[in-house]
Structures are given as C-alpha cells and as structure tokens.
Enzyme design. Sequence first.
Site, PDB file in Angstrom:
ATOM      1  N   PRO A  58       0.815  -1.209   0.000  1.00 18.48           N
ATOM      2  CA  PRO A  58       0.000   0.000   0.000  1.00 18.48           C
ATOM      3  C   PRO A  58       0.851   1.263   0.000  1.00 18.48           C
ATOM      4  O   PRO A  58       1.687   1.441   0.875  1.00 18.48           O
ATOM      5  CB  PRO A  58      -0.790  -0.120   1.310  1.00 18.48           C
ATOM      6  CG  PRO A  58       0.107  -0.910   2.206  1.00 18.48           C
ATOM      7  CD  PRO A  58       0.860  -1.855   1.324  1.00 18.48           C
TER       8      PRO A  58
ATOM      9  N   TRP B 196       4.104   0.582  10.051  1.00 21.16           N
ATOM     10  CA  TRP B 196       4.600  -0.581   9.300  1.00 21.16           C
ATOM     11  C   TRP B 196       3.883  -1.849   9.739  1.00 21.16           C
ATOM     12  O   TRP B 196       3.766  -2.801   8.978  1.00 21.16           O
ATOM     13  CB  TRP B 196       6.101  -0.769   9.516  1.00 21.16           C
ATOM     14  CG  TRP B 196       6.936   0.278   8.849  1.00 21.16           C
ATOM     15  CD1 TRP B 196       7.605   1.294   9.448  1.00 21.16           C
ATOM     16  CD2 TRP B 196       7.191   0.416   7.447  1.00 21.16           C
ATOM     17  NE1 TRP B 196       8.260   2.055   8.518  1.00 21.16           N
ATOM     18  CE2 TRP B 196       8.034   1.535   7.279  1.00 21.16           C
ATOM     19  CE3 TRP B 196       6.796  -0.309   6.326  1.00 21.16           C
ATOM     20  CZ2 TRP B 196       8.480   1.949   6.039  1.00 21.16           C
ATOM     21  CZ3 TRP B 196       7.245   0.111   5.086  1.00 21.16           C
ATOM     22  CH2 TRP B 196       8.074   1.234   4.955  1.00 21.16           C
TER      23      TRP B 196
ATOM     24  N   TRP C 209       8.392  -3.061   4.258  1.00 15.35           N
ATOM     25  CA  TRP C 209       7.264  -3.971   4.075  1.00 15.35           C
ATOM     26  C   TRP C 209       7.688  -5.435   3.979  1.00 15.35           C
ATOM     27  O   TRP C 209       7.038  -6.318   4.518  1.00 15.35           O
ATOM     28  CB  TRP C 209       6.501  -3.557   2.828  1.00 15.35           C
ATOM     29  CG  TRP C 209       5.127  -4.090   2.744  1.00 15.35           C
ATOM     30  CD1 TRP C 209       4.158  -4.029   3.699  1.00 15.35           C
ATOM     31  CD2 TRP C 209       4.550  -4.779   1.630  1.00 15.35           C
ATOM     32  NE1 TRP C 209       3.009  -4.625   3.240  1.00 15.35           N
ATOM     33  CE2 TRP C 209       3.219  -5.091   1.980  1.00 15.35           C
ATOM     34  CE3 TRP C 209       5.024  -5.147   0.367  1.00 15.35           C
ATOM     35  CZ2 TRP C 209       2.368  -5.760   1.108  1.00 15.35           C
ATOM     36  CZ3 TRP C 209       4.165  -5.803  -0.500  1.00 15.35           C
ATOM     37  CH2 TRP C 209       2.855  -6.112  -0.126  1.00 15.35           C
TER      38      TRP C 209
ATOM     39  N   ASP D 168      -2.093   2.927   2.541  1.00 11.98           N
ATOM     40  CA  ASP D 168      -1.463   3.021   3.844  1.00 11.98           C
ATOM     41  C   ASP D 168      -1.826   4.399   4.375  1.00 11.98           C
ATOM     42  O   ASP D 168      -1.485   5.408   3.765  1.00 11.98           O
ATOM     43  CB  ASP D 168       0.053   2.893   3.681  1.00 11.98           C
ATOM     44  CG  ASP D 168       0.753   2.690   5.003  1.00 11.98           C
ATOM     45  OD1 ASP D 168       0.069   2.399   5.996  1.00 11.98           O
ATOM     46  OD2 ASP D 168       1.983   2.828   5.025  1.00 11.98           O
TER      47      ASP D 168
ATOM     48  N   LYS E 177      13.624  16.118  -4.595  1.00 16.14           N
ATOM     49  CA  LYS E 177      13.042  17.434  -4.841  1.00 16.14           C
ATOM     50  C   LYS E 177      14.100  18.515  -4.729  1.00 16.14           C
ATOM     51  O   LYS E 177      14.116  19.466  -5.492  1.00 16.14           O
ATOM     52  CB  LYS E 177      11.921  17.706  -3.829  1.00 16.14           C
ATOM     53  CG  LYS E 177      10.615  17.073  -4.259  1.00 16.14           C
ATOM     54  CD  LYS E 177       9.509  17.416  -3.289  1.00 16.14           C
ATOM     55  CE  LYS E 177       8.297  16.533  -3.537  1.00 16.14           C
ATOM     56  NZ  LYS E 177       7.425  16.443  -2.374  1.00 16.14           N
TER      57      LYS E 177
END
Length: 1047
Positions: free
Chosen positions: A47, A532, A572, A86, A608
């Site tokens: 997710p 998590w 994950w 998530d 970024k």
Amino acid sequence: MTFPSWPDGSAHALEEELLQTWQRERLFEQTREATRGAEPFVFYEGPPTANGRPGIHHVFSRTIKDLICRFQTMQGRDVTRIAGWDTHGLPVEIEVEKRLDLRGKRDIERYGVAEFNALCRESVFKYQSEWEHLSDRIGYWLDYQHPYVTCTNEYVESVWWVLARLHQRNLLYRGHKVLPYCPRCGTVLSSHELALGYEDVTTNSIYVTFPLADDPSRQLLVWTTTPWTLLANVAVAVNPDLEYGEYQVDGTRYILATARADLPVSSAKDAGTFADLGPVRTFPGRELIGLGYRRPLDVVPLPEDQRSREVIAAEFVSAENGSGLVHIAPAFGADDHAMGREHDLALVRPVAADGTVTGTDWPAIEGQLVTDKSTNDAIIQRLKEDGRWHLTEPHRHSYPHCWRCRNPLIYYARDSWFVRTSAVKDRMLDLNQTVGWHPPEVGSGRFGEWLENNVDWALSRDRYWGTPLPVWVCQDDPDHVTVIGSYQDLAERWGRPLPEAFDPHKPFIDEYQWDCQCGGTMRRTPEVIDAWFDSGSMPFAQWHYPFEHAEEFEQHFPADFICEGVDQTRGWFYSLLAIATTAFDSPAYRNVIVNEMVLDAAGQKMSKSRGNVVDPWEVIERFGSDTVRIYLLASSQVWFPKRFDERAVLEVAGGFFDTLKNSYRFFALYAGEWTPGGEIGDPLLVDRWLDSRLNATIAHVTEAWAGYDVTAGVRAIMEFVVDDLSNWYVRINRNRFWAPDAEADPVALDTLYRALVAVSRMLAPAAPFVADWLHRALVGTSVHLARFPVPDTERDQALELAMDAARRLVSLARAGREDANLKVRQPVARLQVAVPREVPRETFRTLFPLIQREINVKVVELVASDTDLVRLQAKPNFRSLGKRFGKRTPAVAQAAARLVPEQLRALEEGGSVILEVDGEPIEYLSEDVTVERVVTSDWVVQSDGPYVAALDPELTDDLRREGMAREVVHRVQRLRKEAGYDYTTRIAIALDGAEEVLAAVAGHSEFVAGETLARRLDIGERAPAPDVEADVAIYGATITIGIGRFE
RNA sequence: GUGGUCGUAGCUCAAUGGUAGAGCAGCAGCCUGAUAAUCUGCGGACGCGGGUUCGAUUCCCGUCGGCCACCCCA
C-alpha cells in the site's frame, strides 16, 4: 476482411483512446470474470501512502507487478489484485502539522487530537485520485473499487486481533529500553525506521577533563560527541586490559590511553602531543577502576542511593578513537543503559519527552532542545568557564536522523511496547529460505543478514494518528494488562454495546475504561502503533480476517508474488514476514521481485531538492506508457539501478515499437482482402523457420516470466520481432507479398499473420496498449481476454541451424562484395561456401535459392573442402593446453603452428594428432586448437570460423549487362517514388543515351518491365511528356530516363 | 568507521586463469516498391601499484574512486 491502418497520432493518443474503450467494455472486470474460480494466483499490493504524489519509480514497480499479474491471468490463473492504501503514521501527521503550522506535540494537543486526526484522515486521500489516475494511465490493473484501507474500523480490528494473538503467545511486551527517539516527533522509532535516516554530519566533539576525587591534579581525559549527554554523566568506563598513561602538563597529570597519545596537550595551535611529551608512567586500565571523580556540569541532582561518579570497567571500550575513557550516561545510550544496570548506577534523565532540557539548576539551559547546536555551544562554554574543557574537534560521522522530519535523533530511555521478534529469529530465517528472491542476493544478503541481527520490534509510538495499541493497563498495578482483540471483546469489557459511530482512533478510544479485578481502573495505554505493522498485517486485515472472509484469507495466504523497491527490504518485506511468522508461522510471500531505484540520467538519486525528479505524466505524454514500460523492463535487469535518460528510452524501446508497427503496416498493406483461416498451400521452408523461431520465443518468454525474470522475457520478444520477423522473414519474403501483377502468397500472409498475433499476445503483459491495438486490428477482440500463446509445433533445430548458416554466409558474402567494391545489384557468377559439420547439408542446400537472391549470385556451391579458398592455420587454445602441459604450455602452443592442413582438418572434425615437440611426442586434441582461415585464393573470400564465403569476382559481359539493367530498374523505381505513383501504377518508360546501357536494357527488357510495372518500354527514345525525367549515370555512362503513367 | 559491491570502447553493459565481446551513438558505404529499418567496414593493452602463476582483465594484498548496506560506536 481489411486490416485497419495504424493510427498516425502519438502513442499517447492511441493509449488514451484504448483506455476509454477498456472502460466502456469494463475490460478489467471481464478479465477477472474470465478466470474466476480457476487456480488462484495471489498477489499483494504494497500500500502506498496516498499523501504524496506518485513518481516515476512507482511506475517502475507497478509495471513489473502488472506484467506478472497479466501474464498469470493469461495463463488462466485467477489473479487477485486488490488495491490498498497506507493511511496511518508519522508521514501523514507531519503533513498535517505543516499545513496547520503546528510545532510538535504540545501544539497538536492544544489544537485538539480529534480535530487533528480528522484532518489526517482527510489528507490521506489528497492524492488518491492522482494515484488511481496514474495507475490507470500506465495500464496498471488493480481493483480500486474495493481497496483495503488501513484506517478503517475493520482493518484496525484485524490488527487488534493479531496483537492480542501475539500477546497470548507471549510475543508482545512492555520494556524499558534506550531507543532511537525523535525529539521533534516525540516518539521512539524502530530499528528499521532508523535504517532509513542515516546522514553524514559533522558535529563538535569535545575532550573534557574529569579530576579524580582524591587528587584533582590527576584528571581523566574523556571524549564525547554529544556534549549534552554530560548533563547525565554518572560514570566513566575504561577497558581494564588497555594500557593507559599519565602525562604531565604543567601542574596537571592527564590520564588517557597511550594508544591515543597523539592528541594535542592543549588547544593552542602549536601545541605538541602527549606522545611527544611521553608518559610519566603507564598502567593497565584496571588500576583506574573504582576511582571517584568530580563530574562535569554539576547541575542535575544525583540520587544518593545509587552509585555514581566512578570509573567502571567495560570490555567494549577501545582506543580506536577518543581517549580510551568513555563517558557513561545510562539514559542516553544502549551500552550505557546496560552498564547502568550492571553496576547499579544512578539513572538521571534531565531531558523531557520533547527533547528539551529539564530538571537542572542551570536556568540558561532549561528548555533548550538538546540537539540544537546552541545547546552544545552553551555547554562547551560552561565547561570552558569551569576549566573542564580541553579540546574541541570537529567529528564527521553518520548519525541517525528521523526518516520523516530529518531532525537528528537521540537515544533515550523510556517505556515502550515490543514485539518479541527475536524469539522467532531462527524461524524467520528458515521461512525466508523458502522465499524466491529475485535477485537472490537481496534475500540471502541484505535481508538475511538483517534478520540475523534481529532485535525486538519497537512497536509503540507516542503519537496520535495510528492504530491505537489495544492494551489496557491497570492504574494501580501496571502488571494487570488486558489486550483487546475485537470490538466485541471491548464492548464486553466496557459493559455496554459500542456506539453506532464507534471510532477506534484516538482520542475517543482512550475514553473506554473499566474496573480491574483488583479494584483499580483499566485505562488504555496512550500509544498508537508503528504504521509498518499496519501494512504488514494486510494479508489478513484486507479481508477483515478472522471476523469475515475466513475462506478468502486462507485461499490468499501466503502470496505467490509481491514486488516493491529495494527500500522496502527493511520495511514492508520485513513487516510482512515478521507478522506472518509470529502470527501464523508462515512466510507471507513465496516470490518477491526487488526492483532498484530509478536515478536521473547522471546516476544521481532523484530528489526534490536536486530538482531532478522526472514527472511521470510528462514522460508518458511524450513517449506513451508502453514505451516507458518497455524501457524500464528491458534496458537492464530490474534489480539494477535505472538511469532514467530520455534518449535511452527511445533507444531501447522506440526502435522496437517502430519495427513492430512497420511489420504490421507491411502486413496490412499487402493482406488486402485476405482473410485468415482460409485455404492455403503448403508452407515453404522459410515459413516453417519463422514458426520454429516463434515457438522457441514463446517457450523462452513463458519460462522467463513464470520464473519472474521479466527482463529476459521482454528482450526475447523484442529480439524475435526485430531480428527474426522484421529484419529477416519479412525482408527476404517481400516478393511473396508483392509480386508484379500477382496476388500476395497466402502462405506468407498466414505465417506473418500468425506470428503477429502471437507477438501481440506475448507482448500484452508488458505493453498492454500496443498489444491490444494490434490484437484488435488482427483478430477483432481484446488481447487481454486471450490466452498466452503456447508453442504449437515442435522446433525444427536443423532448419534453425541451416538458416543461421545461411544468414552468416549472406553477411560474409556482403562483406566480400564491399571488399571487392562489387555492388549488390551487380550479379556475380558463383559463390562457394563452406559450413561446419553440424549444419545439416540437405536442409542447408534447400536454402541456396535464398542465398542466391540475397547475394545476387547465379550459382551457390557448397565445397567439400575449403582448402582451395583459404589456408588453415592453428590457433592454440591455452586454456585446454595449459591444463595438461603446465609450464610447457608456451612451447606446445607455439609448435601448433607446424600442424599441416590434414592434421588441422582432422582436429576440426574431432580427431587428435601427434606432433613432436622438443623431441617428445605431444598429442593435440580437438579442443586444443582452433582452426583459423586465411584467404589465399583469387576469389573474394570472407570467413568467420568454419563459415567461409567466396565470390568469383570475374564479371562477364553478360553479367555486366544484367547489372546495368538492374541499375536502370533501381533508377526507375526511385523516379516512380519521385513521381508519387501508387505501388500499382502502370507506367511507360522512355530511355535514351549511352548505347551500351540501352543494349543492356534491351537484353533484359522483360525483367525491367516486370520489376517496374512498365507496360511500355521505349528504348532509344525520349518521352514526349514525361511526369518525371532525369539524366542518370549507369556504370559511368549517361542515359535519360523519362516515365509517365501508362493509360 | 565496518562489511559488501563495482571500476572494461564516447555511452550502456558482457565474458573468461589463456591473450577482450555486444548494443547504442559517430563516420563511411551498401540495400530498399514497409521502415529515422537492415546489412558491411572503422575503435579499446579491462582504475592504480604489488604478489601468486608458464600465463591475470579474471585469484590474493594494498590503494584510489563510485555505489549500497551496517553501526551504541563513547
């Protein structure tokens, strides 16, 4: 039937149109229906957090996921593809905090937890539609209608259930440990979160002096990289076996490890080192043990009933850096904490949960954030004033930072809840062995080693927006603990039914309390859990198991396949395994593809701040998502980092799609009214060859994708389309599709048609748009409802070998022509060829007409022996010789030059020969010598190992005339194109000029007319009113060619 | 800092204890009644230093550089 022409617009436009068609047809649902009830193929979607925008790297892993799922669907499996979101956790909270301009937990509480969490819930879906839209746009099929969402009541209840189960199994406990702690977020982090945030920083480390209590002129020299922890100093650790020394500087004796004596004796610029000075005396560290000292910064009260301010022994102390004397603050270090327990040291913690200094009698520093540079500066300043400062030294090291807010972490002792994963470490390792990792190194290496060092999962978070920890603790006796595993359970404890609008989140859940059997009040422990843990619970929580869908869960656990980026190794991938192991004693997934990061064209991480982030929308609009998908899949193995370079996109994928498109265009152009499935004649050898190559490709792709090697499969399709189908089959069979005044050969059409259909089906999982367009154009139905192709005939190995030989020889002969400056249009009389034994002669001979056409040669001859064409020469194979002859290898290798042609031929055919070397018989085996060929004949000879092509360079007048005629044909064809004629336009030709050329044309008039669709050929005349006329040089002689339509 | 990994043609990469291979780009040419396609030709002592070996790009040691992971490292 007629086949539609390929749209002229951009790939982007074609894809957008198909998307609408798919939606109209509810195609995804149809594909789901088609295999419903078949053998399941279980896929878990990791997710994403929907509060950030999707990037190009998401396109990457989604493409891989999509490929495998589509492939398995086409294999007839029932593939579950449930979307997930998530929704909990710090990232979400921080986003909201920023928006509200809140600074920390106090602000949040003031703002109101209920309101804050409401905003968190909202913000999660801020980018949800963009995620869905992008997934849709790249063709990633996922069920977005019924996603699992980690903050729903159902999901939370399933997570509670598993936590209660862990508690029953004694795998959930409360502990007091020093843990990485983010002062800004006010919460501990787990070890896997810690791994996400290391950064190299330079901080001021300082050397501080600790005068001994009974002799202040003797001073311990202590190093620390975190001056603020000196506030809580209670001990100094030394290694009992390490050598220490006392160094006299003026009236003071400094004590430090002799191995560290290269430190300056003072902060003065030109200060010498302790080593220069030499120790007054040296002694083992154990002599220092038990000594008392005056602690620095005496601003925090120390409890009287515990030990403090003394030197203790610790094996872990080394002389690698610092001074060999380690300052101990049990509240702020894991080792320190352990030492504190061992030695019953006082534990002082003058730092509040928000990371600010508290409980000191030093007003200037109260309330200061410990990680602020100014705090350390103030401490250093004070140490200087107190005469306790020795030296400041910039220290560069990697230091953990909060992976979400980037603030430096501190190590901090506090109560937390843990999952006892270390108790199942071995089991996790065993289960991990059963997982098919792609690539395997990640599973055995990075992940396996990580598991080896497993520590208990620090589960609780002192935050707001998360699954609340379903643990109720008695106010009177903290050992009375109840873990709630369902809402019904909660209602029963509470004694009333839960309200209609029950929300298990904070702050509401904290209002539920009841009486403990001991008379105290059971209240919920205030923490929420690590997000998590939410995502790792998705195998059962997505089904609201065990409260609902028990059967579905059992059928869908564990997953056959998951795929995420390598950054999920400790995320994950771990949380799934840890929860599956502790709760079900099972792996959570059987196969996992780990894709690497997508970097920018220069190999830099996209971020970024660097401004080098590739916008997926932009790229898809420019190239089309199929092109991007193929690029990401095919440019290199998916577990290598991708340098996303737009030029490379076209290089890798653009050429392939152009070729595929042109192959289809070619087919559609000549298919005309031809309809597949009709009566056709017997296939030619080349048709059977293409079938054989196609079947080989199908088998190869199927095997690769069934084994999760996505790149190999994609490449096999690309190679087949480009090399075999387009550049060979289509090219050499052009005349069967278009012959003057004749229908296209239905056998060739059928062969090409079937190959294109099979290609579209193979391509469907990788490039779902183009494949579907193609399939609809060829067959009329969607490729996504078709089955993956299955090889339908046996491969013909002999034929493939023979064709391979023919292709090599054609290449060699062309090189020969270049060499001799013989244009291909000029026919030559003879070509002699030699091929190795394994090429089946009879099959090979049947390909001679093909070679003749390709090389424009009258006769092809297969020579029994190539001695006439080349001289054989031995090239020793050091590898095999070396093994047998060791030091004599060079001599034996050199002697091989003396081997005569008969011997070489014998070797080449697998025999062995004996030669005397340095008076000794040496046996050369077949593998010892590679036979090379050197040109000797007058013919134009080219060779590649045992493949030899030799052209007779002599041109007779007949050949020259034919060459001229062909040259004229070539010129006429160019003029036809120039005139803009359709390929069926009949023309009239008028030729005038050099006699020699005119005679040549006259001698081949039928050929010239046939090739050019000329209905009239006037030789020695000028056209009265040509559409196009040109003077051209043919073999140095000029003629004038005029053409016009033949009416 | 520790561990791993990589360092080969302008670019992307391959192979191997035995004398370096492909794709792309470039240049030249061929072919072409689908093609900005194909086909042909043109290039490199494998980061640096040392060792083992008949022989190392391939093994070992060191070193430099890139990347990744680990770390309570005071």
